[in-house]
Scaffold this motif. Structure first.
Motif, PDB file in Angstrom:
ATOM      1  N   ALA A 167      -1.682   8.224 -11.692  1.00  3.40           N
ATOM      2  CA  ALA A 167      -2.010   7.476 -12.856  1.00  3.40           C
ATOM      3  C   ALA A 167      -1.998   5.969 -12.261  1.00  3.40           C
ATOM      4  O   ALA A 167      -1.028   5.373 -12.244  1.00  3.40           O
ATOM      5  N   PHE A 168      -3.215   5.638 -11.592  1.00  3.40           N
ATOM      6  CA  PHE A 168      -3.169   4.467 -10.978  1.00  3.40           C
ATOM      7  C   PHE A 168      -4.740   3.932 -10.987  1.00  3.40           C
ATOM      8  O   PHE A 168      -5.692   4.473 -10.844  1.00  3.40           O
ATOM      9  N   GLU A 169      -4.643   2.543 -11.183  1.00  5.94           N
ATOM     10  CA  GLU A 169      -6.042   1.975 -11.696  1.00  5.94           C
ATOM     11  C   GLU A 169      -6.628   0.737 -10.518  1.00  5.94           C
ATOM     12  O   GLU A 169      -7.674   0.602 -10.652  1.00  5.94           O
ATOM     13  N   GLY A 170      -5.976   0.816  -9.610  1.00  3.04           N
ATOM     14  CA  GLY A 170      -6.277   0.064  -8.350  1.00  3.04           C
ATOM     15  C   GLY A 170      -6.987   0.752  -7.382  1.00  3.04           C
ATOM     16  O   GLY A 170      -7.469   2.060  -7.599  1.00  3.04           O
ATOM     17  N   LEU A 211       0.999  -1.133  -0.186  1.00  7.81           N
ATOM     18  CA  LEU A 211      -0.067   0.149  -0.048  1.00  7.81           C
ATOM     19  C   LEU A 211       0.966   1.080  -0.042  1.00  7.81           C
ATOM     20  O   LEU A 211       1.678   1.431   0.761  1.00  7.81           O
ATOM     21  N   LEU A 212       0.681   2.132  -0.616  1.00 11.49           N
ATOM     22  CA  LEU A 212       1.215   3.520  -0.960  1.00 11.49           C
ATOM     23  C   LEU A 212       0.513   4.439  -0.060  1.00 11.49           C
ATOM     24  O   LEU A 212      -0.783   4.587  -0.517  1.00 11.49           O
ATOM     25  N   LEU A 249       4.306   3.302  -8.635  1.00 12.93           N
ATOM     26  CA  LEU A 249       2.799   3.066  -8.874  1.00 12.93           C
ATOM     27  C   LEU A 249       2.493   1.776  -9.379  1.00 12.93           C
ATOM     28  O   LEU A 249       1.334   1.048  -9.196  1.00 12.93           O
ATOM     29  N   THR A 250       3.320   1.429 -10.522  1.00  7.51           N
ATOM     30  CA  THR A 250       3.057  -0.053 -10.920  1.00  7.51           C
ATOM     31  C   THR A 250       3.630  -1.288  -9.993  1.00  7.51           C
ATOM     32  O   THR A 250       2.766  -2.406 -10.094  1.00  7.51           O
ATOM     33  N   ARG A 251       3.989  -0.855  -8.823  1.00  4.42           N
ATOM     34  CA  ARG A 251       4.441  -2.142  -7.636  1.00  4.42           C
ATOM     35  C   ARG A 251       3.226  -1.984  -6.617  1.00  4.42           C
ATOM     36  O   ARG A 251       3.257  -2.912  -5.857  1.00  4.42           O
ATOM     37  N   ALA A 252       2.582  -1.026  -6.665  1.00  5.37           N
ATOM     38  CA  ALA A 252       1.527  -0.930  -5.491  1.00  5.37           C
ATOM     39  C   ALA A 252       0.317  -1.607  -5.892  1.00  5.37           C
ATOM     40  O   ALA A 252      -0.314  -1.766  -6.887  1.00  5.37           O
ATOM     41  N   ASP A 253      -0.349  -2.088  -4.868  1.00  2.00           N
ATOM     42  CA  ASP A 253      -1.421  -2.866  -4.760  1.00  2.00           C
ATOM     43  C   ASP A 253      -2.894  -1.728  -4.541  1.00  2.00           C
ATOM     44  O   ASP A 253      -3.672  -2.136  -4.955  1.00  2.00           O
ATOM     45  N   ALA A 254      -2.633  -0.938  -3.826  1.00  2.00           N
ATOM     46  CA  ALA A 254      -3.765   0.017  -3.524  1.00  2.00           C
ATOM     47  C   ALA A 254      -3.018   1.392  -2.774  1.00  2.00           C
ATOM     48  O   ALA A 254      -1.833   1.409  -2.391  1.00  2.00           O
TER      49      ALA A 254
END
Length: 310
Positions: free
Chosen positions: A196-199, A151-152, A179-184
């Motif tokens: 720029a995050f889709e989760g 989580l970021l 952001l590509t390594r973040a899950d939420a």
């Protein structure tokens, strides 16, 4: 250190330092390319951020630990500011902030906490010590320990500053890569930074706890050595306190008796000395009972959604 003003906006200084920022980002990328993350046999939930300084990671860890309390959560942290390399389990009765750092000491009041500069070794120690799940306080940029969930934490008001990597800006790595390594994402406070995050993005606030009305009309001298001390001073004013004077120190500042004496002089006309819980564990001997704290906690806008996702 105190964050320089140019970290919040593009300037001639940030442009001058930009090549160093590119080198910093490249070094981080190479570190990840070479890494072989270790697994320790229990789930690892990493709570990190993309910027240096206080974004609210530690209150987020506390809130997640409450949600996971039936899973025997243990906290793993580097112990920034402490002298012990670890792995060592933090004991508030035996350790001081100078040993293990201020945030681990604060968390250890309620949770099992492990300090380890070698995160893989710390994860193994926590697993052997009975952890059912490991909450990694910071370490998003550390590739030595495999994370099951990351989580970021993002300050909704500050976002990613001027968008530059250290030392040109506050970023530990480029947002596109992180952001590509973040899950939420946990977005704290008011504001809507471009992400720029889709989760999933969970909104949250850091709020005072206890009897808020007790501050109304009280005269206080407030001081803090955290990422954004002004937020503490603003909170006290919002609670109705009469803030007579404020002093901001660098994050993780180690207070001296002389500094506290000068602050006490400012409060000599009947005002109370007030600081954060994190600062309070760094006070020199003899000052703990003379300084009050403003306790805070993180509150999710939709805690059920967070718990279900976890």
């Amino acid at each position: 250190m105190r964050a320089p003003e140019f970290w919040s906006r593009r300037s001639a200084v940030s442009r001058l330092l930009a090549p160093l920022g590119w080198c910093y980002a490249a070094a981080g990328w190479w570190r990840w390319r070479r890494a072989r993350p270790a697994r320790v046999g229990v789930p690892v939930v990493c709570v990190g951020n993309l910027v240096v300084g206080g974004a609210g990671k530690t209150p987020t860890v506390r809130a997640l630990a409450q949600m996971l309390q039936d899973r025997a959560p243990h906290v793993l942290t580097r112990g920034y500011g402490g002298r012990l390399a670890g792995p060592v389990r933090v004991d508030p009765a035996r350790h001081a902030a100078a040993d293990v750092g201020d945030e681990p000491l604060l968390l250890a009041r309620d949770l099992p906490v492990w300090v380890a500069r070698d995160r893989a070794a710390g994860g193994l120690a926590a697993a052997a010590g009975g952890a059912g799940v490991i909450l990694m306080d910071d370490g998003f940029q550390n590739p030595s320990l495999a994370k099951d969930v990351s989580l970021l934490v993002v300050d909704a008001e500050q976002g990613f500053g001027n968008g530059q990597c250290l030392p040109a800006g506050p970023l530990r790595e480029p947002p596109g890569r992180g952001l590509t390594r973040a899950d939420a994402i946990v977005l704290i406070g008011e504001g809507a930074p471009a992400l720029a995050f889709e989760g999933p993005v969970f909104r949250a606030r850091i709020v005072p706890t206890g009897d808020a009305s007790a501050w109304r009309g009280r005269r206080v001298v407030a001081f803090a050595g955290i990422g954004r001390p002004d937020k503490v001073f603003a909170t006290l004013r919002d609670l109705g306190a009469e803030v007579c004077a404020t002093r901001a120190f660098a994050d993780h500042h180690r207070y001296t008796a002389a500094e506290l004496a000068r602050l006490a002089d400012l409060a000599s006309a009947g005002a109370a000395l007030v600081t954060t819980e994190k600062d309070h564990v760094r006070l020199p001997a003899g000052w703990g009972d003379r300084v009050e704290t403003l306790p805070v906690a993180l509150r999710f806008a939709d805690p059920d959604a967070v718990a279900s996702w976890l």
